[in-house]
Scaffold this active site. Structure first.
Site, mmCIF file in Angstrom:
data_model
loop_
_atom_site.group_PDB
_atom_site.id
_atom_site.type_symbol
_atom_site.label_atom_id
_atom_site.label_comp_id
_atom_site.label_asym_id
_atom_site.label_seq_id
_atom_site.Cartn_x
_atom_site.Cartn_y
_atom_site.Cartn_z
ATOM 1 N N HIS A 75 1.280 -0.945 0.024
ATOM 2 C CA HIS A 75 0.328 -0.445 -0.047
ATOM 3 C C HIS A 75 0.765 1.501 0.038
ATOM 4 O O HIS A 75 1.628 1.636 0.782
ATOM 5 C CB HIS A 75 -0.609 -0.304 0.793
ATOM 6 C CG HIS A 75 -1.686 -1.120 1.508
ATOM 7 N ND1 HIS A 75 -3.283 -0.765 1.774
ATOM 8 C CD2 HIS A 75 -2.259 -1.824 0.041
ATOM 9 C CE1 HIS A 75 -4.192 -1.926 1.438
ATOM 10 N NE2 HIS A 75 -3.679 -2.499 0.545
ATOM 11 N N TYR A 204 -9.874 5.716 7.199
ATOM 12 C CA TYR A 204 -9.735 6.020 8.244
ATOM 13 C C TYR A 204 -11.187 7.171 8.504
ATOM 14 O O TYR A 204 -10.653 7.649 8.033
ATOM 15 C CB TYR A 204 -8.172 6.691 9.177
ATOM 16 C CG TYR A 204 -7.510 5.781 9.581
ATOM 17 C CD1 TYR A 204 -7.436 4.514 10.648
ATOM 18 C CD2 TYR A 204 -6.921 5.112 8.419
ATOM 19 C CE1 TYR A 204 -6.341 4.541 10.671
ATOM 20 C CE2 TYR A 204 -5.429 4.702 8.735
ATOM 21 C CZ TYR A 204 -5.453 3.485 10.011
ATOM 22 O OH TYR A 204 -4.400 3.285 9.825
ATOM 23 N N PRO A 296 -4.476 1.120 18.714
ATOM 24 C CA PRO A 296 -4.385 0.488 17.472
ATOM 25 C C PRO A 296 -4.081 1.453 16.002
ATOM 26 O O PRO A 296 -3.921 1.391 15.150
ATOM 27 C CB PRO A 296 -5.122 -0.199 17.183
ATOM 28 C CG PRO A 296 -6.592 -0.129 18.273
ATOM 29 C CD PRO A 296 -5.580 1.075 19.099
ATOM 30 N N LYS A 300 1.078 0.495 14.616
ATOM 31 C CA LYS A 300 1.826 0.768 15.562
ATOM 32 C C LYS A 300 2.779 -0.864 16.420
ATOM 33 O O LYS A 300 3.870 -1.169 16.608
ATOM 34 C CB LYS A 300 2.681 1.659 16.438
ATOM 35 C CG LYS A 300 2.821 3.100 15.210
ATOM 36 C CD LYS A 300 3.690 3.067 13.986
ATOM 37 C CE LYS A 300 3.842 3.807 12.731
ATOM 38 N NZ LYS A 300 4.415 3.042 11.600
ATOM 39 N N TYR A 388 4.107 6.979 9.654
ATOM 40 C CA TYR A 388 3.196 5.635 9.339
ATOM 41 C C TYR A 388 4.319 4.428 8.600
ATOM 42 O O TYR A 388 3.403 3.315 9.172
ATOM 43 C CB TYR A 388 2.244 6.117 8.018
ATOM 44 C CG TYR A 388 0.865 5.183 8.610
ATOM 45 C CD1 TYR A 388 -0.445 5.270 9.283
ATOM 46 C CD2 TYR A 388 0.862 3.994 7.470
ATOM 47 C CE1 TYR A 388 -1.583 4.181 9.138
ATOM 48 C CE2 TYR A 388 -0.320 3.418 7.316
ATOM 49 C CZ TYR A 388 -1.562 3.353 7.748
ATOM 50 O OH TYR A 388 -2.398 2.445 8.168
#
Length: 393
Positions: A75, A204, A296, A300, A388
């Site tokens: 991704h 998200y 979450p 990580k 990220y």
């Protein structure tokens, strides 16, 4: 009772413990892995699915990356939904080409078990009443019971990768250990379904009713989450109620495209931030959830465990190959520096996207301003992307 002899005893047969054992074995360093649960129980855990590039490279170094590279999904970005709009964070362009891999923890664990089996690795399951001894001595040892029979293993070092509730952290004296914790007043209700994902990339969602996440495990397996009060239980939510609430929190076009179906797994994960310092006591080294927990939101948890294993692996390699303690002596400080940065990012992302039950109108306006700034600033997006995909080891 005769004692087994090995160089490293690893407490915990999850992915971090198995990964360290595999890496060490490939360099000729012996280890024994002790796991309280059965293999089928460990394999049945439904957990994380987004791997940083550093974790991906560790799997390859361990000789366990072939299926991951074949079946995992690379991704290069993800989306944030806010006020009915999708805003994409382009990871690759913001980080010089770095990406993440979507590949479930269950699959990581399966690959590691197969690798351990192929090399004849020693993984002992259903080890009960595990106790750690003589941690400040040159030759510490571990005892446990297997089928009611007492067992013992002597070693040079013990690695505690046995999770938040394990025995390893509890073996460090209370006057040595310092713990930091933040409990969030909400959790994530997660549903796994055999449906096509609604998006090729993660979504998200920030919504006034609460956070939501659209994730995936494969082209035919989806993982969805919604924020719920910490007092809720999974049994309180029917599949119908879950899908209806998820759709409310997504942009209209995404909700319209969502495929629903029976849940094959449903659970609620509480959210907390937790760090224990130091991550070393004598010849005991903590790794993964035994030392730290992150909410979450930033994906990580498993990745932080992998960075611990990276530092430990190289420290042990330096000790056994070069006779130097420098890497092991620096382990706790080096690991914690990265842990706290990941804790900060996870805390920031959690606050950015969740609704607080005690939040005021001012809090909501500040959240919106933070998101507006993120979507309008190249620098802010670069910072988010850098964290990220994973900070460098």
């Amino acid at each position: 009772m005769s004692a087994l002899q090995t160089q490293v005893v690893i407490i915990g047969g999850g992915p971090s413990g198995l990964l360290l054992s595999q890496l060490l074995h490939r360099k000729g360093i012996s280890s024994i892995v002790l796991e309280r649960q059965t293999r089928s129980h460990v394999m049945g855990r439904i957990r994380a699915g987004v791997l940083e590039h550093g974790f991906v490279n560790l799997m390859r170094e361990a000789g366990c990356g072939r299926r991951m590279d074949r079946e995992g999904e690379v991704h290069a970005g993800f989306c944030i939904a806010h006020q009915g709009q999708l805003n994409r964070i382009d990871l690759a362009s913001r980080t010089g080409g770095e990406t993440v891999m979507v590949y479930g923890q269950t699959e990581v664990t399966r690959d590691l078990y197969q690798a351990r089996d192929a090399m004849g690795g020693v993984v002992i399951h259903t080890a009960q009443n595990v106790q750690l001894h003589a941690l400040n001595d040159a030759r510490p040892f571990v005892t446990w019971e297997l089928d009611g029979v007492s067992q013992r293993a002597e070693c040079d070092f013990i690695v505690g990768a046995d999770g938040f509730h394990g025995v390893s952290r509890k073996s460090i004296p209370a006057d040595v250990l310092k713990e930091y914790e933040k409990i969030y007043p909400f959790g994530w209700l997660g549903v796994l379904s055999e449906t096509a994902p609604v998006s090729d990339e993660l979504i998200y969602a920030r919504h006034e009713r609460g956070f939501a996440l659209c994730s995936l495990r494969s082209p035919v397996l989806s993982r969805y989450y919604i924020q719920v009060p910490s007092t809720d239980q999974a049994k309180d939510w029917s599949d119908k109620a879950f899908w209806a609430e998820l759709k409310r929190r997504l942009p209209a076009d995404v909700a319209a495209a969502l495929q629903t179906g029976p849940s094959i797994e449903k659970s609620i994960a509480p959210l907390r931030s937790f760090v224990a310092e130091p991550m070393r006591y004598g010849n005991l080294f903590l790794a993964g959830d035994a030392a730290h927990i992150v909410p979450p939101t930033g994906a990580k948890g498993l990745n932080l465990a992998a960075s611990d294993i990276h530092y430990l692996y190289h420290g042990l390699l330096e000790y056994y190959v070069k006779g130097s303690c420098a890497g092991l002596d620096a382990y706790s400080e080096k690991a914690l520096a990265r842990v706290w940065k990941a804790e900060r990012f996870s805390w920031w992302m959690t606050n950015l996207l969740h609704s607080s039950p005690d939040g005021s109108e001012t809090d909501l306006r500040l959240q919106s301003a933070e998101l507006d700034y993120l979507f309008s600033s190249d620098a802010a997006q670069a910072s988010m992307a850098e964290n990220y995909v994973g900070l460098p080891y």
